[in-house]
Design an enzyme around this catalytic site. Structure first.
Site, PDB file in Angstrom:
ATOM      1  N   ARG A  17     -19.855  16.340  69.250  1.00 20.92           N
ATOM      2  CA  ARG A  17     -18.925  15.916  68.087  1.00 20.92           C
ATOM      3  C   ARG A  17     -17.816  15.296  68.625  1.00 20.92           C
ATOM      4  O   ARG A  17     -17.299  14.128  68.115  1.00 20.92           O
ATOM      5  CB  ARG A  17     -18.582  17.008  67.210  1.00 20.92           C
ATOM      6  CG  ARG A  17     -19.754  17.573  66.500  1.00 20.92           C
ATOM      7  CD  ARG A  17     -19.252  18.924  65.511  1.00 20.92           C
ATOM      8  NE  ARG A  17     -18.836  19.819  66.618  1.00 20.92           N
ATOM      9  CZ  ARG A  17     -18.326  21.198  66.397  1.00 20.92           C
ATOM     10  NH1 ARG A  17     -17.974  21.322  65.127  1.00 20.92           N
ATOM     11  NH2 ARG A  17     -17.953  21.917  67.583  1.00 20.92           N
ATOM     12  N   ASN A  35     -21.305  20.169  62.907  1.00 16.95           N
ATOM     13  CA  ASN A  35     -22.777  20.806  63.364  1.00 16.95           C
ATOM     14  C   ASN A  35     -23.321  21.344  61.857  1.00 16.95           C
ATOM     15  O   ASN A  35     -22.639  21.555  61.001  1.00 16.95           O
ATOM     16  CB  ASN A  35     -22.239  21.893  64.219  1.00 16.95           C
ATOM     17  CG  ASN A  35     -21.841  21.560  65.688  1.00 16.95           C
ATOM     18  OD1 ASN A  35     -22.392  20.289  65.907  1.00 16.95           O
ATOM     19  ND2 ASN A  35     -21.417  22.377  66.237  1.00 16.95           N
TER      20      ASN A  35
END
Length: 90
Positions: A17, A35
């Site tokens: 990320r 996520n």
């Protein structure tokens, strides 16, 4: 251009990320990444076509510790709803 992507493989706990945020911002792509409970990473990307495609291409490799198995892309209508690229926490 707007793309909604799902990245499968070893993509959590490997700085995916944060790395995607850095890549997207460097290319002027806005949106978010998060996520998912099933182990995938989900992202929405908005920006110029070439820049969005570069982020998707990067996602096919990911950061060094990732092991990307699959990237699914859903093309959507551009909405222009984001002013930055950020990490969503659920």
């Amino acid at each position: 251009m707007r793309a909604h992507i799902y990245v499968s493989g070893l993509v959590q706990g490997v700085f995916f990320r944060a790395s995607m945020q850095e890549v997207a911002r460097s290319l002027g792509v806005n949106g978010w990444v998060r996520n998912l409970p099933d182990g995938r990473v989900e992202a929405v990307l908005e920006g110029e076509e070439g820049a969005v495609l570069k982020v998707i291409e990067w996602a096919r490799r990911g950061p060094p510790l990732a092991r990307v198995e699959r990237v699914d892309v859903e093309w959507e209508e551009y909405r222009g709803e984001f002013r930055d690229f950020y990490i969503k926490y659920r």
